[in-house]
Design an enzyme around this catalytic site. Sequence first.
Site, mmCIF file in Angstrom:
data_model
loop_
_atom_site.group_PDB
_atom_site.id
_atom_site.type_symbol
_atom_site.label_atom_id
_atom_site.label_comp_id
_atom_site.label_asym_id
_atom_site.label_seq_id
_atom_site.Cartn_x
_atom_site.Cartn_y
_atom_site.Cartn_z
ATOM 1 C CE LYS A 1 -11.414 -5.398 10.127
ATOM 2 N NZ LYS A 1 -11.094 -6.386 9.348
ATOM 3 C CD GLU B 1 -7.919 -3.975 11.789
ATOM 4 O OE1 GLU B 1 -8.675 -4.532 10.995
ATOM 5 O OE2 GLU B 1 -6.779 -3.739 11.292
ATOM 6 N NE ARG C 1 0.827 3.847 0.204
ATOM 7 C CZ ARG C 1 0.792 2.872 -0.325
ATOM 8 N NH1 ARG C 1 -0.506 2.806 -1.081
ATOM 9 N NH2 ARG C 1 1.596 2.024 -0.680
ATOM 10 C CG ASN D 1 6.775 3.005 0.893
ATOM 11 O OD1 ASN D 1 6.908 2.506 2.186
ATOM 12 N ND2 ASN D 1 5.989 2.627 -0.129
ATOM 13 N N GLY D 2 10.054 2.109 2.204
ATOM 14 C CA GLY D 2 10.834 0.952 2.285
ATOM 15 C C GLY D 2 11.936 0.766 3.236
ATOM 16 C CB CYS E 1 5.906 5.443 3.628
ATOM 17 S SG CYS E 1 6.796 5.175 5.058
ATOM 18 C CD GLU F 1 -12.218 -9.396 9.274
ATOM 19 O OE1 GLU F 1 -10.963 -10.045 9.223
ATOM 20 O OE2 GLU F 1 -12.359 -8.496 8.714
ATOM 21 C CG HIS G 1 -10.128 -29.788 22.038
ATOM 22 N ND1 HIS G 1 -10.349 -31.382 22.349
ATOM 23 C CD2 HIS G 1 -11.446 -30.098 20.849
ATOM 24 C CE1 HIS G 1 -10.986 -32.005 21.537
ATOM 25 N NE2 HIS G 1 -11.770 -31.150 20.850
ATOM 26 C CD1 TRP H 1 2.538 2.244 10.136
ATOM 27 C CD2 TRP H 1 4.397 1.191 9.824
ATOM 28 N NE1 TRP H 1 2.743 1.473 11.151
ATOM 29 C CE2 TRP H 1 3.823 0.644 10.646
ATOM 30 C CE3 TRP H 1 5.722 0.849 9.284
ATOM 31 C CZ2 TRP H 1 4.252 -0.694 11.085
ATOM 32 C CZ3 TRP H 1 6.169 -0.549 9.750
ATOM 33 C CH2 TRP H 1 5.433 -1.452 10.694
ATOM 34 C CE LYS I 1 -6.953 -0.459 3.083
ATOM 35 N NZ LYS I 1 -7.977 -1.283 4.207
HETATM 36 O O1 M6R Z 1 -3.827 -5.389 1.100
HETATM 37 P P1 M6R Z 1 -3.760 -6.605 1.459
HETATM 38 O O2 M6R Z 1 -5.231 -7.186 1.352
HETATM 39 O O3 M6R Z 1 -2.735 -7.362 1.068
HETATM 40 O O4 M6R Z 1 -3.461 -6.391 3.199
HETATM 41 C C1 M6R Z 1 -3.820 -7.579 3.985
HETATM 42 C C2 M6R Z 1 -3.724 -7.381 5.397
HETATM 43 O O5 M6R Z 1 -2.597 -6.413 5.728
HETATM 44 C C3 M6R Z 1 -5.013 -6.713 5.788
HETATM 45 O O6 M6R Z 1 -6.159 -7.394 5.421
HETATM 46 C C4 M6R Z 1 -5.032 -6.200 7.438
HETATM 47 O O7 M6R Z 1 -5.053 -7.603 8.175
HETATM 48 C C5 M6R Z 1 -6.267 -5.066 7.724
HETATM 49 N N1 M6R Z 1 -5.836 -4.091 8.430
HETATM 50 C C6 M6R Z 1 -7.244 -5.850 8.566
HETATM 51 O O8 M6R Z 1 -8.349 -5.245 8.850
#
Ligand code: M6R
Length: 620
Positions: A493, A496, A30, A105-106, A2, A489, A512, A78, A615
């Site tokens: 990527k 997501e 956000r 927000n929360g 949010c 990673e 394994h 969100w 985000k």
């Molecule tokens: O703001 P932060 O670095 O604490 O966020 C951590 C994760 O939520 C963030 O890295 C998330 O995994 C990304 N969307 C990945 O691309």
Amino acid sequence: MCGIVGYVGPGMGSHPLDVVMEGLARLEYRGYDSAGVALVGDGSLFSEKRAGKLVNLQEALARDDVPDARTAIGHTRWATHGGPTDENAHPHRGGTEGKLAVVHNGILENFHALKQELDADGVEFTSETDTEVAGHLLAAAFERTGDLTRAMQDVVVRLEGAFTLLAVHADQPDKVVAARRNSPLVIGLGDGENFLGSDVAAFIGYTKQAVELDQDQIVTITARGYEVRGFDGTPAEGRPYEVTWDAAAAEKSGFDTFMEKEIHDQPQAIADTLLGRTDATGQLILDELRIDEERLRGVERITVVACGTASYAGMVAKYAIEQWTRIPVEIALAHEFRYSDPVVDARTLVVSISQSGETADTAMAVRYARSLGGLTVSICNTHGATIPRESDAVLYTHAGPEIAVASTKAFLAQITACYVLGLYLAQLRGTDEHAAKARELMGELNEVPEKIGALLTEMDRVEEIARFMADTRAVLFLGRHVGYPIAMEGALKLKELAYIHAEGFAAGELKHGPIALIEPGQPVFIVVPGPDAPNELHKKVVSNIQEIRARGARTLVIAQEGDQDVVPFADEVIRVPRTSPLLQPLLTVVPLQVFALHLSTAKGLDVDQPRNLAKSVTVE
Ligand code: M6R
């Protein structure tokens, strides 16, 4: 999760709506399930809200007869309580004739009990949200007190959970009142106008003067100034600071997407994160940590707490810091940390890594670590955010604002900051030989930005492969040593951004179990260590490529320039420049970012705002 914006200006007009809409556009990363605004003129309150992206709200406003206003609040959501519908979108109104509006927000954890109470009083609810409860409580408190700040004070003490609340009332058109607990809020100071935002991006187009707030504080902004109080009404001070980047840094600069722009920002992000951290002789200087050197010398173990991509930066840090300092390093996903009964004492250094500095799980882990007596250092990209504020020390990354939901430049800046911290600890605790090694590696790190710049000009084939693979249903990623977190990673990527099933494995784990997934044509990316990597790592990964190739896998090999050993077993070789084995993640991850970006684009998906995500994950 949010985004929240608040504004008070000197006079009536359309400017408040413009400011808030611009702020929402900058904060949309956000949360983008729905959006809404409330405007207060003299004695009247207007609101509009719509499910879906901000453009839906813009279209609705274009059809409305929008009145002039003095004050405005806005929200991009969100969803937590209640789906993404028009009704559940914020603002929520309360009171006689709906004269009060609130955005949130929360999560209000006790909203059920409060709702039952309001139900019994005959209050009618129009949404399924927890936020509407706060709206009705604030409206009732305003009717009792006649003042919005007092009303906020009365209400926040009844709320449990995490919240940033912003409220306006038609009868007090010259103020916005906000409260925060475990959820972000920052003040922006203009000339004859003032702002509130979830982060500084909300008002960066208008001012770079910001004020940090503490937990459990209420702030009232007017056109002339601001006033901060504790939840109990005690006057308090915010901490003013100047934002170091400008609005242009939060724009696409000619790229189609923020993600593409941020991938190209990576050389600068690394260079800026290294800047000013060595003296003329190449010695690392981290005075900014302000931790007694003796205490750092006494550290016996390090625990890294982080989530998602940031946790993979932590995994890279483990290999590097253990090798350079011989201090054992453990990685804990922040949301699991508290529940594992972690071993933390005064000789434990707890390093949190977070781009936003607001990730609720990571913030809670830091608090828990401090309660156990641990020494906490935050690696963070956002000035004045909750996590650095609540840590003993902070090492800022200087990646600039990261807008795309998928993290790229922040990841590379986090890895860089981890190297800096590891080399500093090695220098502090070690011999002259360690100090010389630290200088040598810092020299090599300084060359990485240029190497990434060059690598980015060689990505045409990766783009082609991505386009060609638009229909692919699953992709696997393999790596060993520091290549393992990069495999993880690469898979994250792709999940997501392209909504494709993707898994990252430690290459040695293959036999394994996971090798059963290999069938003819299965695409597998393999991150290959350089031939100079220790412990025959290179040879072992080349053997892993042969094993999967023999079973029909399509092998997409990321290898150092000049590495000929991989050629006979690779369907595609993607070259990266040479560097020391521990520094390779800064280069090997780049083709995987570019691949995910272009596969998502080829599928016609929203690269910057993937479905179901936001985000900054500010709820646990
Ligand atoms: O703001 P932060 O670095 O604490 O966020 C951590 C994760 O939520 C963030 O890295 C998330 O995994 C990304 N969307 C990945 O691309």
